[in-house]
Scaffold this motif. Structure first.
Motif, PDB file in Angstrom:
ATOM      1  N   ILE A  57      38.758  39.536  23.815  1.00 41.12           N
ATOM      2  CA  ILE A  57      38.069  38.665  22.849  1.00 41.12           C
ATOM      3  C   ILE A  57      37.046  39.483  22.055  1.00 41.12           C
ATOM      4  CG2 ILE A  57      36.522  36.671  22.603  1.00 41.12           C
ATOM      5  CD1 ILE A  57      37.926  35.432  25.006  1.00 41.12           C
ATOM      6  N   LEU A 106      37.079  39.955  17.966  1.00 36.94           N
ATOM      7  CA  LEU A 106      35.921  39.539  17.154  1.00 36.94           C
ATOM      8  C   LEU A 106      35.396  40.717  16.332  1.00 36.94           C
ATOM      9  CD1 LEU A 106      33.987  37.241  19.669  1.00 36.94           C
ATOM     10  CD2 LEU A 106      35.163  36.511  17.587  1.00 36.94           C
ATOM     11  N   CYS A 128      31.270  38.544  25.890  1.00 37.27           N
ATOM     12  CA  CYS A 128      31.385  37.147  26.321  1.00 37.27           C
ATOM     13  C   CYS A 128      30.695  37.028  27.669  1.00 37.27           C
ATOM     14  CB  CYS A 128      32.833  36.728  26.516  1.00 37.27           C
ATOM     15  SG  CYS A 128      33.850  36.955  25.080  1.00 37.27           S
ATOM     16  N   SER A 143      25.920  30.178  23.002  1.00 34.05           N
ATOM     17  CA  SER A 143      25.808  31.599  22.668  1.00 34.05           C
ATOM     18  C   SER A 143      24.353  32.041  22.744  1.00 34.05           C
ATOM     19  CB  SER A 143      26.353  31.859  21.268  1.00 34.05           C
ATOM     20  OG  SER A 143      25.600  31.112  20.341  1.00 34.05           O
ATOM     21  N   THR A 151      28.773  35.868  22.990  1.00 32.39           N
ATOM     22  CA  THR A 151      29.283  34.853  22.054  1.00 32.39           C
ATOM     23  C   THR A 151      29.555  33.504  22.718  1.00 32.39           C
ATOM     24  OG1 THR A 151      31.460  35.834  22.398  1.00 32.39           O
ATOM     25  CG2 THR A 151      30.275  36.478  20.411  1.00 32.39           C
ATOM     26  N   GLU A 168      34.898  26.536  25.783  1.00 24.76           N
ATOM     27  CA  GLU A 168      34.522  27.760  25.065  1.00 24.76           C
ATOM     28  C   GLU A 168      35.593  28.822  25.174  1.00 24.76           C
ATOM     29  OE1 GLU A 168      30.467  29.134  25.750  1.00 24.76           O
ATOM     30  OE2 GLU A 168      29.969  27.922  23.999  1.00 24.76           O
ATOM     31  N   LEU A 182      37.067  30.396  21.883  1.00 23.38           N
ATOM     32  CA  LEU A 182      36.999  31.847  21.625  1.00 23.38           C
ATOM     33  C   LEU A 182      38.372  32.518  21.652  1.00 23.38           C
ATOM     34  CD1 LEU A 182      33.774  32.733  23.649  1.00 23.38           C
ATOM     35  CD2 LEU A 182      34.029  32.793  21.170  1.00 23.38           C
ATOM     36  N   LYS A 184      37.780  32.344  16.618  1.00 28.85           N
ATOM     37  CA  LYS A 184      37.500  33.762  16.345  1.00 28.85           C
ATOM     38  C   LYS A 184      37.081  33.967  14.894  1.00 28.85           C
ATOM     39  CE  LYS A 184      40.331  35.787  19.947  1.00 28.85           C
ATOM     40  NZ  LYS A 184      41.700  36.070  20.357  1.00 28.85           N
ATOM     41  N   VAL A 200      33.447  32.421  14.367  1.00 31.76           N
ATOM     42  CA  VAL A 200      32.385  33.219  14.996  1.00 31.76           C
ATOM     43  C   VAL A 200      32.209  34.557  14.262  1.00 31.76           C
ATOM     44  CG1 VAL A 200      31.724  34.469  17.107  1.00 31.76           C
ATOM     45  CG2 VAL A 200      32.589  32.129  17.255  1.00 31.76           C
TER      46      VAL A 200
END
Ligand SMILES: [Zn+2]
Length: 365
Positions: free
Chosen positions: A60, A64, A112, A122, A223, A231, A235, A241, A244
């Motif tokens: 993740i 990101l 994360c 977050s 995040t 979440e 995410l 994605k 964010v």
């Protein structure tokens, strides 16, 4: 005075155009340097980071980071440097080295969170003392990766991740950038909570090794919690994605714009003082290089070889100052020396008979 204000307003208007030439860096040697952002995807390779609900933090974080980078790269005045663009292991100190060698203006580390409770939301960290057990546990979890590195005893000498006190001696390196780091952290959290309506767990301080390695404003974003099903789904989704990463990029761009305006004001004051000298008795200048909550011995080895260093205390804040001179020109030279040593935001302060006064007033006297 009126003329000065008028000039300042013109300056603030044109700064938007100039910022595309990297003018916000202020000093000459950086005038053509692009605003450089280092994006750091947490973990990677044999370090998956947190693993929960079938997802890995390292994946993740990388997705990101690549999306944030793609967004920032649309701006020709921004240069993006990645600590990793693939699923590979990178030592924590190497991440800092990459950022320092790039002479980056910002370091943004993306991660994360995980927790045994159903916690969500977050939070963004800047380097500092762990304010409480919870912040300490988050930093400890992120710091544990050093034990997966070869030669960690040599690279992180004396650092004990189980000891909250272990970070105390380390924080000074980032303190000169603390204000700017917090400013970016606030913009990020504001975007997550106001624009994305996600739970705002706030701007926090803790002892992250990766943040300690850099000589520039630096933040670490947690995040969201992959241990929380909602979440984790958010995410892992394309929508999540994109949202964010867009908001991280937007906060960085806004930070850069604010910085350009602030530097314009600083430069204006600098220029308007040019050619004047402070000869009046009782007026002295020093260069402030750092400030923060830690009391540190004013020894040269604590301040990258600079001396003399003096300390002033105001409430719970300690200020550290380099040099002492009656000549403004010499103070400027001291400021240049401090900047060359890495104290990029070093600035001149003035005194009259031991009392702090503004530099402008000192020069008038
Ligand atoms: Zn992490």
């Amino acid at each position: 005075m009126k003329k000065r204000l008028w000039l300042l307003s013109v300056l603030l208007t044109v700064v938007g155009w100039h910022s595309s030439f990297g003018w916000e860096n202020g000093n000459d040697e950086h005038r053509n340097k692009k605003f450089t952002v280092v994006l750091d995807a947490g973990h990677g390779g044999h370090d998956p980071g947190k693993v929960a609900n079938g997802v890995k933090e390292k994946d993740i974080a990388l997705d990101l980071v690549l999306l944030v980078g793609k967004e920032l790269e649309k701006h020709p005045d921004i240069k993006v440097v990645y600590t990793r663009k693939t699923d590979k292991f990178v030592n924590l100190y190497v991440r800092g080295k990459i950022a320092n060698e790039a002479e980056a203006d910002l370091f943004v580390s993306i991660h994360c969170n995980a927790h045994h409770s159903n916690a969500y939301g977050s939070e963004t960290y800047v380097l500092g003392l762990h304010a409480n057990r919870q912040n300490f546990e988050v930093a400890k979890a992120e710091n544990e990766v050093i034990y997966l590195e070869e030669n960690h005893e040599a690279n992180y000498a004396g650092y004990d991740i189980n000891s909250p006190e272990s970070i105390i001696g380390l924080t000074i390196m980032q303190e000169e950038f603390l204000g700017q780091s917090i400013r970016l952290a606030k913009l990020l959290q504001e975007n997550f909570s106001v624009k994305l309506k996600r739970k705002n767990r706030g701007v926090k301080q803790a002892g992250f090794i990766v943040l300690h390695q850099t000589f520039m404003p630096s933040v670490l974003i947690e995040t969201g919690f992959i241990t929380n099903k909602n979440e984790k789904n958010y995410l892992s989704s394309k929508k999540g994605k994109t949202e964010v990463s867009d908001n991280i990029a937007e906060a960085i761009i806004r930070y850069k714009k604010d910085l350009a305006v602030n530097t314009a004001i600083d430069n204006f004051q600098d220029v308007s003082n040019e050619g004047e000298t402070a000869a009046a008795a009782g007026v002295t200048f020093k260069v402030q290089i750092a400030a923060g909550g830690n009391k540190i011995e004013t020894k040269r080895y604590n301040f990258r070889g600079l001396e003399p260093i003096s300390m002033e205390q105001e409430g719970s804040v300690y200020r550290y100052l380099y040099g002492n001179t009656t000549e403004y020109e010499e103070a400027k030279s001291l400021q240049r020396q401090a900047k060359a040593k890495g104290y990029k935001s070093a600035y001149i302060v003035a005194y009259r008979n031991g009392q702090r006064i503004s530099v402008e007033e000192a020069l008038r006297l």
